[in-house]
Design an enzyme around this catalytic site. Structure first.
Site, mmCIF file in Angstrom:
data_model
loop_
_atom_site.group_PDB
_atom_site.id
_atom_site.type_symbol
_atom_site.label_atom_id
_atom_site.label_comp_id
_atom_site.label_asym_id
_atom_site.label_seq_id
_atom_site.Cartn_x
_atom_site.Cartn_y
_atom_site.Cartn_z
ATOM 1 N N CYS A 1 0.823 -1.208 0.000
ATOM 2 C CA CYS A 1 0.000 0.000 0.000
ATOM 3 C C CYS A 1 0.858 1.259 0.000
ATOM 4 O O CYS A 1 1.995 1.251 0.458
ATOM 5 C CB CYS A 1 -0.869 0.026 1.247
ATOM 6 S SG CYS A 1 -1.765 -1.478 1.538
ATOM 7 N N ARG B 1 4.461 0.352 -6.318
ATOM 8 C CA ARG B 1 4.460 -0.556 -5.165
ATOM 9 C C ARG B 1 3.391 -1.640 -5.318
ATOM 10 O O ARG B 1 3.416 -2.627 -4.597
ATOM 11 C CB ARG B 1 4.184 0.236 -3.879
ATOM 12 C CG ARG B 1 5.294 1.197 -3.517
ATOM 13 C CD ARG B 1 4.839 2.175 -2.476
ATOM 14 N NE ARG B 1 4.622 1.544 -1.190
ATOM 15 C CZ ARG B 1 5.435 1.652 -0.153
ATOM 16 N NH1 ARG B 1 6.523 2.352 -0.261
ATOM 17 N NH2 ARG B 1 5.171 1.067 0.986
ATOM 18 N N TRP C 1 -3.376 -2.410 -1.265
ATOM 19 C CA TRP C 1 -3.020 -3.751 -1.722
ATOM 20 C C TRP C 1 -3.744 -4.688 -0.776
ATOM 21 O O TRP C 1 -3.413 -4.762 0.408
ATOM 22 C CB TRP C 1 -1.494 -3.889 -1.618
ATOM 23 C CG TRP C 1 -0.963 -5.263 -1.795
ATOM 24 C CD1 TRP C 1 -0.752 -6.191 -0.808
ATOM 25 C CD2 TRP C 1 -0.529 -5.860 -3.005
ATOM 26 N NE1 TRP C 1 -0.219 -7.329 -1.350
ATOM 27 C CE2 TRP C 1 -0.071 -7.158 -2.690
ATOM 28 C CE3 TRP C 1 -0.475 -5.427 -4.331
ATOM 29 C CZ2 TRP C 1 0.428 -8.016 -3.649
ATOM 30 C CZ3 TRP C 1 0.022 -6.293 -5.280
ATOM 31 C CH2 TRP C 1 0.467 -7.562 -4.942
ATOM 32 N N ASN D 1 -1.201 1.619 6.352
ATOM 33 C CA ASN D 1 -0.398 0.547 5.741
ATOM 34 C C ASN D 1 -0.016 -0.422 6.847
ATOM 35 O O ASN D 1 0.338 0.010 7.944
ATOM 36 C CB ASN D 1 0.907 1.101 5.150
ATOM 37 C CG ASN D 1 0.683 1.785 3.835
ATOM 38 O OD1 ASN D 1 -0.446 1.865 3.363
ATOM 39 N ND2 ASN D 1 1.755 2.287 3.246
ATOM 40 N N GLY D 2 -0.016 -1.714 6.516
ATOM 41 C CA GLY D 2 0.398 -2.709 7.511
ATOM 42 C C GLY D 2 -0.742 -3.660 7.810
ATOM 43 O O GLY D 2 -1.728 -3.730 7.075
ATOM 44 N N GLU E 1 19.318 -15.415 -9.961
ATOM 45 C CA GLU E 1 18.753 -14.094 -10.221
ATOM 46 C C GLU E 1 18.135 -14.037 -11.627
ATOM 47 O O GLU E 1 17.053 -13.473 -11.806
ATOM 48 C CB GLU E 1 19.844 -13.025 -10.052
ATOM 49 C CG GLU E 1 19.427 -11.609 -10.391
ATOM 50 C CD GLU E 1 18.265 -11.063 -9.559
ATOM 51 O OE1 GLU E 1 17.844 -11.722 -8.603
ATOM 52 O OE2 GLU E 1 17.767 -9.980 -9.899
ATOM 53 N N LYS F 1 14.249 -13.163 -12.273
ATOM 54 C CA LYS F 1 13.901 -12.005 -13.108
ATOM 55 C C LYS F 1 12.954 -12.434 -14.216
ATOM 56 O O LYS F 1 11.976 -11.762 -14.500
ATOM 57 C CB LYS F 1 15.200 -11.427 -13.680
ATOM 58 C CG LYS F 1 15.201 -9.978 -13.988
ATOM 59 C CD LYS F 1 15.627 -9.086 -12.854
ATOM 60 C CE LYS F 1 14.843 -9.288 -11.590
ATOM 61 N NZ LYS F 1 15.346 -8.628 -10.435
ATOM 62 N N GLU G 1 9.362 -13.378 -12.796
ATOM 63 C CA GLU G 1 8.542 -12.301 -12.232
ATOM 64 C C GLU G 1 8.036 -11.332 -13.289
ATOM 65 O O GLU G 1 6.938 -10.817 -13.165
ATOM 66 C CB GLU G 1 9.247 -11.562 -11.096
ATOM 67 C CG GLU G 1 10.453 -10.758 -11.491
ATOM 68 C CD GLU G 1 11.100 -10.049 -10.304
ATOM 69 O OE1 GLU G 1 10.414 -9.691 -9.359
ATOM 70 O OE2 GLU G 1 12.333 -9.839 -10.370
ATOM 71 N N HIS H 1 20.088 -34.905 -11.349
ATOM 72 C CA HIS H 1 19.497 -35.597 -10.193
ATOM 73 C C HIS H 1 17.986 -35.412 -10.171
ATOM 74 O O HIS H 1 17.383 -35.334 -9.103
ATOM 75 C CB HIS H 1 20.142 -35.088 -8.908
ATOM 76 C CG HIS H 1 21.603 -35.423 -8.841
ATOM 77 N ND1 HIS H 1 22.066 -36.668 -8.510
ATOM 78 C CD2 HIS H 1 22.687 -34.677 -9.138
ATOM 79 C CE1 HIS H 1 23.391 -36.674 -8.582
ATOM 80 N NE2 HIS H 1 23.798 -35.473 -8.966
ATOM 81 N N LYS I 1 6.547 -3.763 -4.716
ATOM 82 C CA LYS I 1 7.955 -3.362 -4.686
ATOM 83 C C LYS I 1 8.554 -3.576 -3.311
ATOM 84 O O LYS I 1 9.678 -4.021 -3.169
ATOM 85 C CB LYS I 1 8.054 -1.886 -5.103
ATOM 86 C CG LYS I 1 9.474 -1.326 -5.101
ATOM 87 C CD LYS I 1 10.304 -1.963 -6.193
ATOM 88 C CE LYS I 1 11.732 -1.492 -6.225
ATOM 89 N NZ LYS I 1 12.567 -2.429 -6.999
HETATM 90 C C1 F6R Z 1 12.921 -9.063 -7.404
HETATM 91 C C2 F6R Z 1 12.811 -8.168 -6.276
HETATM 92 C C3 F6R Z 1 12.548 -8.763 -4.947
HETATM 93 C C4 F6R Z 1 13.314 -7.999 -3.852
HETATM 94 C C5 F6R Z 1 12.894 -8.506 -2.466
HETATM 95 C C6 F6R Z 1 13.649 -7.806 -1.363
HETATM 96 O O1 F6R Z 1 13.178 -8.367 -8.581
HETATM 97 O O2 F6R Z 1 12.908 -6.983 -6.410
HETATM 98 O O3 F6R Z 1 12.845 -10.110 -4.908
HETATM 99 O O4 F6R Z 1 14.679 -8.179 -4.065
HETATM 100 O O5 F6R Z 1 11.515 -8.293 -2.300
HETATM 101 O O6 F6R Z 1 13.363 -6.449 -1.329
HETATM 102 P P1 F6R Z 1 14.325 -5.442 -0.598
HETATM 103 O O7 F6R Z 1 15.626 -5.468 -1.314
HETATM 104 O O8 F6R Z 1 13.638 -4.112 -0.687
HETATM 105 O O9 F6R Z 1 14.459 -5.936 0.814
#
Ligand code: F6R
Length: 607
Positions: A2, A27, A73, A99-100, A481, A485, A488, A504, A602
């Site tokens: 949020c 976000r 959210w 938020n929360g 990674e 990427k 997602e 395996h 985010k």
């Molecule tokens: C993937 C991505 C997430 C963040 C994860 C941690 O592209 O962005 O996997 O890396 O949510 O977020 P932070 O770094 O803000 O703790």
């Protein structure tokens, strides 16, 4: 998750709120709402995007200069207008955004039912509005008393901005375990859950701590502690510039941020290197010398930085390293050595699990270091030491430039630790730093020369449903990674495997034309990965490889992407660029909303 924006000042609040909320869209959200103080407090809400709300209010005359806004959210209750914020107490005395998550909201609803309160939504937030109202009326001691009593009574996490009907020229803010900043400009005072929401108006901010409250008047902010006593705070300057939070001609933030990487990597390197020496202002070599073990804890991509760093630190400094996912670590009851050093890596500095892991580590007596991008975020403030990545605001949900700057900080940490532990000589120390300094140009070289090729291969791979990424050691770490990427932002199922582990079990999934991305940079073991790729190819796999040109893979690879050469530890910084580009172009080709993939937020500020 949020987003919150509040404004109290001289200008029309509605414009500032909608503009601020649009800056927080990244976000992730599913409904939106605002409350503006006109003659009375007026509330407008819409399901879906901010444009839906704009459409609803386009004929309204909203001239109020005090208001709150929220992008929701959904956690408790489906996305709907009824559940969207702001929420209001039964007789309209208290209006708020939150938020929360309020964990004991059911129990509080029961308590408030007994006092005649009713509830119109399925949210945990509505209970906050009524609880504040309840204490406000019961004790008749004004907003700060009602807010403080509420903070003591609720369990969970919250950042709230509250309007009281009887205090029409004030906004009230309080928080625990959810981010919130207060901005100040000559035009008024702002509250926001994240910097980009207010960066256009001010870069002067105050940080409010957990269990503190603040009253935003039109021209000043007053902070209070839990006793209701006034506390003094100094403002801070944020040196992010507004252009870094705009698209500037790029189609998406993700591609803009990918292209920003040479610049932000360079900035980050130079912020820690002075006269060819690594300078971590507050951590000296004596402190590093004492470390018996390093524990790296993070989530998602930041965790992958940790996996890369784990290989490098152990190999270079011979200090043992454990790497863990924050949501596991916090409930694991981890075993610490005498001088345990816990590193939390986080772009936002607000990820709920990473913050909880940090607190757990501190409770157990470890020294803690935060590697964080957002200045003044909770993780940055609570850790014993902090090293900032200078990525600037990262707007796209999928991290790119923050990831790359985190890698840089972790390389420097590994080198400095190794020197403190006398595992490397002064000459080697200098050579490693020299090589790191070349990384901005090398990443730029890839961006200047490989984008078109990768776009082409992205188009080709966009129709597949599955992909596999394989590599060994650091190549495996960065494969993790690449795979994250891809899934997602493109919604293609993908998995990363240590190349030797493939047979395996997972190799049974390889069919005619299944894309397998082989990462091959580590010279001493590349032949082994190539053998694994040959096995995959003979089962029909379509092989795409990322490697420096000097490693000849032409016989195995269906499509080669070449990267410049660097020292073995620093390849993740170069490999990740084609991996990001590949995911981006596949996503664009599939018509996915690249900057805001479905179901993702985010900053994950709830468990
Ligand atoms: C993937 C991505 C997430 C963040 C994860 C941690 O592209 O962005 O996997 O890396 O949510 O977020 P932070 O770094 O803000 O703790």
């Amino acid at each position: 998750m949020c987003g919150i924006v509040g404004f109290n000042g001289k200008n029309k609040a509605v414009d500032i709120l909608l503009d601020g909320l649009s800056k927080l869209e990244y976000r992730g959200y599913d409904s939106v709402g605002i409350a503006i103080k006109e003659k009375d407090i007026e509330i407008y809400k819409a399901k879906g995007k901010i444009v839906n709300l704009k459409e609803k209010i386009k004929d309204k005359e909203l001239n109020g200069t005090c208001g709150i806004g929220h992008t929701r959210w959904a956690t408790h209750g489906e996305p709907s207008e009824k559940n969207a914020h702001p929420h209001i107490s039964n007789d309209g005395n208290v209006t708020l955004v939150h938020n929360g998550i309020i964990e004991n909201y059911q129990e509080l609803i029961e308590k408030l039912h007994k006092h005649g309160y009713t509830f119109y939504s399925d949210t945990d937030t509505e209970v906050l509005a009524n609880l504040i109202d309840y204490y406000y009326k019961k004790y008749k001691m004004g907003p700060i008393d009602a807010i403080n009593r509420t903070m003591v009574r609720v369990r969970g996490s919250y950042a709230i901005v509250v309007m009281f009907k009887e205090y029409p020229d004030e906004l009230w803010v309080a928080k625990k375990d959810s981010p919130m900043i207060i901005g100040e400009s000559k035009d008024g005072m702002y509250a926001a859950s994240d910097v980009p929401a207010i960066l256009k108006y001010t870069n002067t901010v105050y940080y409010i701590n957990d269990m503190e409250a603040a009253c935003l008047k039109k021209n000043k902010v007053v902070f209070y502690d839990l006793n209701g006593d006034v506390i003094k705070k100094e403002s801070k300057k944020i040196d992010w510039d507004i252009s870094s939070a705009e698209k500037e001609g790029y189609e998406h933030f993700m591609i803009k941020e990918i292209h920003e990487q040479p610049g932000v990597i360079e900035k980050t390197i130079h912020s820690f290197i002075n006269d060819n020496k690594i300078v971590f202002n507050n951590i000296d070599r004596d402190e590093l010398k004492k470390i018996d073990e390093v524990y790296i804890v993070a989530c998602g991509s930041a965790y992958h930085v940790g996996v890369c760093a784990g290989y490098i630190i152990e190999d270079l400094s011979r200090v043992s390293v454990k790497v863990d996912i924050a949501s596991e670590f916090r409930y694991r009851n981890p075993i610490f050595r005498k001088n345990e050093f816990v590193i939390i890596i986080s772009q936002s500095g607000e990820t709920a699990d990473s913050l909880a892991a940090l607190r757990e580590a501190k409770k157990m007596g470890a020294k803690t270091l935060a590697v964080v991008n957002v200045v003044g975020s909770s993780i940055a403030r609570e850790a014993d030491y902090v090293l900032y990545t200078l990525a600037g605001p990262e707007i796209a949900v999928a991290t790119t430039k923050a990831f790359s700057t985190q890698l840089i900080v972790m390389y420097l940490f590994a080198i400095e630790l190794s020197r403190a532990k006398k595992q490397i000589k002064a000459t080697e120390y200098k050579e490693l730093i020299e090589e790191i300094k070349l990384l901005p140009d090398k990443t730029k070289y890839i961006l200047d020369n490989e984008v078109k090729n990768i776009q082409k291969i992205g188009d080709k791979l966009s129709t597949f449903q599955d992909a596999f990424y394989i590599g060994r050691r650091l190549d495996y770490a960065i494969a993790l990674e690449g795979s994250l990427k891809l899934k997602e932002v493109s919604y293609i199922h993908s998995e990363a495997y240590a190349a030797g582990e493939l047979k395996h079990g997972t190799i049974s999934l390889i069919e005619e034309n299944t894309p397998v991305i082989g990462i091959i940079s580590q010279e001493d073991i590349y032949e082994k990965t190539i053998s694994n790729l040959v096995e995959v190819k003979s089962r029909g796999g379509y092989i795409l490889t990322i490697s420096p040109k000097k490693i000849d893979i032409s016989k195995v690879s269906n499509y080669e992407i070449h990267i410049p050469e660097t020292y073995k530890y620093f390849y993740p910084s170069l490999i990740v660029i084609p991996l990001q580009l590949l995911s981006y172009y596949i996503s664009v080709s599939r018509g996915v909303d690249v900057d805001k993939p479905r179901n993702l937020a985010k900053s994950v500020t709830v468990e």
